[in-house]
Write a protein that holds these residues in place. Structure first.
Motif, PDB file in Angstrom:
ATOM      1  N   MET A 136      16.788   6.372  -0.129  1.00 56.95           N
ATOM      2  CA  MET A 136      16.000   7.019   0.932  1.00 56.95           C
ATOM      3  C   MET A 136      16.884   7.906   1.806  1.00 56.95           C
ATOM      4  O   MET A 136      16.553   9.034   2.125  1.00 56.95           O
ATOM      5  N   TYR A 139      18.082  10.935  -0.042  1.00 59.22           N
ATOM      6  CA  TYR A 139      16.975  11.891  -0.193  1.00 59.22           C
ATOM      7  C   TYR A 139      16.672  12.613   1.124  1.00 59.22           C
ATOM      8  O   TYR A 139      16.474  13.828   1.148  1.00 59.22           O
ATOM      9  N   PRO A 157       7.115   7.185  12.000  1.00 61.14           N
ATOM     10  CA  PRO A 157       6.508   6.462  10.880  1.00 61.14           C
ATOM     11  C   PRO A 157       7.537   5.927   9.878  1.00 61.14           C
ATOM     12  O   PRO A 157       7.427   4.781   9.429  1.00 61.14           O
ATOM     13  N   ASP A 158       8.556   6.739   9.555  1.00 61.34           N
ATOM     14  CA  ASP A 158       9.580   6.287   8.598  1.00 61.34           C
ATOM     15  C   ASP A 158      10.371   5.112   9.163  1.00 61.34           C
ATOM     16  O   ASP A 158      10.674   4.153   8.454  1.00 61.34           O
ATOM     17  N   MET A 161       8.278   1.992   9.105  1.00 59.43           N
ATOM     18  CA  MET A 161       8.164   1.486   7.729  1.00 59.43           C
ATOM     19  C   MET A 161       9.441   0.744   7.340  1.00 59.43           C
ATOM     20  O   MET A 161       9.393  -0.364   6.800  1.00 59.43           O
ATOM     21  N   SER A 164       9.679  -2.604   9.176  1.00 68.24           N
ATOM     22  CA  SER A 164       8.733  -3.569   8.586  1.00 68.24           C
ATOM     23  C   SER A 164       9.260  -4.108   7.261  1.00 68.24           C
ATOM     24  O   SER A 164       9.175  -5.304   6.991  1.00 68.24           O
ATOM     25  N   MET A 165       9.802  -3.203   6.434  1.00 67.79           N
ATOM     26  CA  MET A 165      10.334  -3.625   5.131  1.00 67.79           C
ATOM     27  C   MET A 165      11.448  -4.659   5.330  1.00 67.79           C
ATOM     28  O   MET A 165      11.511  -5.663   4.621  1.00 67.79           O
ATOM     29  N   MET A 171      13.657  -5.308   1.991  1.00 63.85           N
ATOM     30  CA  MET A 171      14.716  -4.296   2.031  1.00 63.85           C
ATOM     31  C   MET A 171      16.045  -5.020   2.197  1.00 63.85           C
ATOM     32  O   MET A 171      16.474  -5.296   3.307  1.00 63.85           O
TER      33      MET A 171
ATOM     34  N   ARG B 234      -1.340   4.498   7.529  1.00 61.99           N
ATOM     35  CA  ARG B 234      -1.039   5.906   7.815  1.00 61.99           C
ATOM     36  C   ARG B 234      -2.138   6.834   7.284  1.00 61.99           C
ATOM     37  O   ARG B 234      -2.487   7.822   7.919  1.00 61.99           O
ATOM     38  N   PHE B 271       1.754  -5.150   3.566  1.00 67.98           N
ATOM     39  CA  PHE B 271       1.455  -4.407   4.790  1.00 67.98           C
ATOM     40  C   PHE B 271       0.003  -4.637   5.211  1.00 67.98           C
ATOM     41  O   PHE B 271      -0.281  -4.841   6.379  1.00 67.98           O
TER      42      PHE B 271
END
Lengths: 189, 284
Positions: A136, A139, A157-158, A161, A164-165, A171, B234, B271
């Motif tokens: 990630m 990228y 948002p990223d 995410m 949360s992961m 993760m 989202r 989620f």
């Protein structure tokens, strides 16, 4: 009949020949029934349709197919390849053209998609397996998305995410690599 | 029974819930998973998109190891499955001399997880262990692309209308709803570089599931799961929708139905929290 507006195309089978030699796919088996395009789930985002890509390869219109977005928008779902009544591996043609566009030094119209593929292969090169967190990051930097999102204050948002992961145990903090990394280096120098 | 197991990269990471449920369910069914020694990435979409040779060799390396291991190999990730099968075909075909690995091609079978778990013998085993029939579950099975297509690679017979997960769900006592989007694409790795494209494709699946009057998706692909599950909030925000469609792995449901208490832990890593849906239909 007035031919003033007709574009003159000089057909060449050089591209189709090269495709056949590399992949065994013959675009001349296509009789333009357009079943590929009709079943394609991604046409809404394409600049030319899959059947047109095949037709242009038949005619040897290399610059047009190598510069189109379609080959990068294709999600490789293989619906076209599966349904083609003449057994043309259309998704395989898309792959061949992507690789050829890169080799030809074309400015890739879907630069983020190309960046993703490069980051992915780079991550395999590192340890033989993908470590999603590192992929990630690679990228985001390579595609310019990190800079763009920071400038537009759009990392929320990223970030959410990612957090949360982590919290959900999806993760890992450390990557797992393979033992025989030398072998991977031979495949991906 | 003993079977070789190729987890694939994401099952070590974002699909750890899937991995945990596979291991737990297989243990309960006396299936001994022997992880493929020193397995490496199959190359995925990136390799076959821009480096054809590496795509065959990255996947081929694993098939070569599996042939040495001499056990049939079960693969949960449909893309890994597809890439490994492609390599097997190319490395035993007319152009095999161009590549690093030599395969015999007939020593082992590479098997997709749904194909494996929906074998009659295993269905009987699952049925004999059933403690919580999932009769109230209103689910659509969503298979995605790569375990079915193209059939020349996957060997799938029912590639336009796969039934493997449907059969497993029926064994678990549920009546899976038949719908038209079983093998439509979720957008896959477009989710990063072309989120707009992926969102459009995912929303179409949500709409299809709602039209079929389903309360949830059942999947076997962790890429489909991620796209449908992790981005649901989202998509709702961006498109002004209010979908609530949990995305459950088939193995999680097997675990739940045969009485494995860990299923709440697996669901807890999603989620879209399935607990409201399970409570509403009387399963929790």
């Amino acid at each position: 009949m007035d031919h003033a507006d007709t574009a003159h195309v000089k057909p060449s089978d050089a591209l189709a020949k090269s495709l056949f030699e590399t992949t065994g796919i013959s675009v001349f088996d296509c009789f333009q029934c357009r079943k590929c395009t009709n079943g394609c789930p991604a046409t809404f985002a394409m600049d030319i349709f899959p059947d047109q890509v095949i037709r242009l390869v038949q005619l040897g219109q290399e610059q047009r197919v190598l510069n189109c977005s379609t080959i990068w928008v294709c999600s490789a779902c293989e619906t076209c390849t599966t349904r083609c009544p003449n057994g043309v591996d259309i998704a395989g043609v898309m792959d061949f053209l992507k690789e050829r566009a890169v080799a030809a030094g074309i400015k890739i119209p879907q630069s983020r998609t190309y960046a993703f593929h490069r980051s992915f292969l780079n991550d395999i090169r590192r340890r033989g397996r993908i470590f999603e967190g590192r992929l990630m990051m690679d990228y985001m930097i390579r595609s310019g998305e990190l800079g763009r999102k920071l400038r537009h204050n759009d990392m929320g948002p990223d970030m959410r995410m990612g957090i949360s992961m982590l919290k959900k145990g999806r993760m890992p903090l450390l990557p797992k690599g393979i033992k025989d990394k030398q072998e991977i280096k031979k495949i991906l120098p | 029974m003993k079977i070789s197991y190729y987890p694939g990269c994401s099952l070590e990471g974002t699909a750890s819930d899937y991995e945990a449920s596979i291991r737990s369910v297989c243990a309960a069914l006396d299936i001994d998973l022997v992880e493929l020694p020193d397995w490496s990435c199959c190359g995925a979409t990136a390799a076959h998109s821009i480096n054809r040779k590496a795509a065959i060799e990255l996947a081929g390396r694993n098939v070569a190891i599996a042939e040495k291991q001499a056990l049939d190999m079960m693969v949960p990730c449909p893309l890994c499955f597809n890439r490994l099968k492609t390599a097997e075909k190319v490395l035993t075909g007319p152009t095999k001399d161009k590549y690093r690995y030599v395969l015999s091609g007939d020593k082992i079978k590479i098997i997709d997880i749904v194909n494996f778990l929906s074998r009659e013998k295993i269905l009987h085993q699952i049925h004999s262990k059933l403690v919580t029939p999932l009769a109230p579950l209103k689910a659509v099975c969503y298979y995605g692309c790569q375990s079915s297509r193209p059939p020349e690679i996957t060997g799938a017979k029912d590639y336009e209308n796969p039934m493997g997960m449907d059969r497993i769900l029926k064994t678990l006592g549920a009546s899976p709803i038949q719908w038209s989007f079983k093998t439509d694409c979720c957008g896959a790795s477009h989710i990063l570089p072309r989120q707009d494209v992926a969102f459009t494709m995912i929303e179409k699946l949500y709409k299809g599931a709602i039209e079929a009057k389903a309360d949830c998706f059942v999947v076997s692909c962790q890429m489909c799961q991620l796209n449908l599950d992790a981005y649901q909030a989202r998509i709702n925000k961006e498109m002004g929708t209010d979908y609530y469609l949990p995305v459950l792995y088939i193995t999680e449901l097997i675990g739940m139905a045969i009485g494995q208490a860990e299923y709440t832990n697996w669901f807890g890593r999603h989620f879209v929290d399935p607990s409201r849906m399970l409570t509403d239909c009387g399963l929790a």
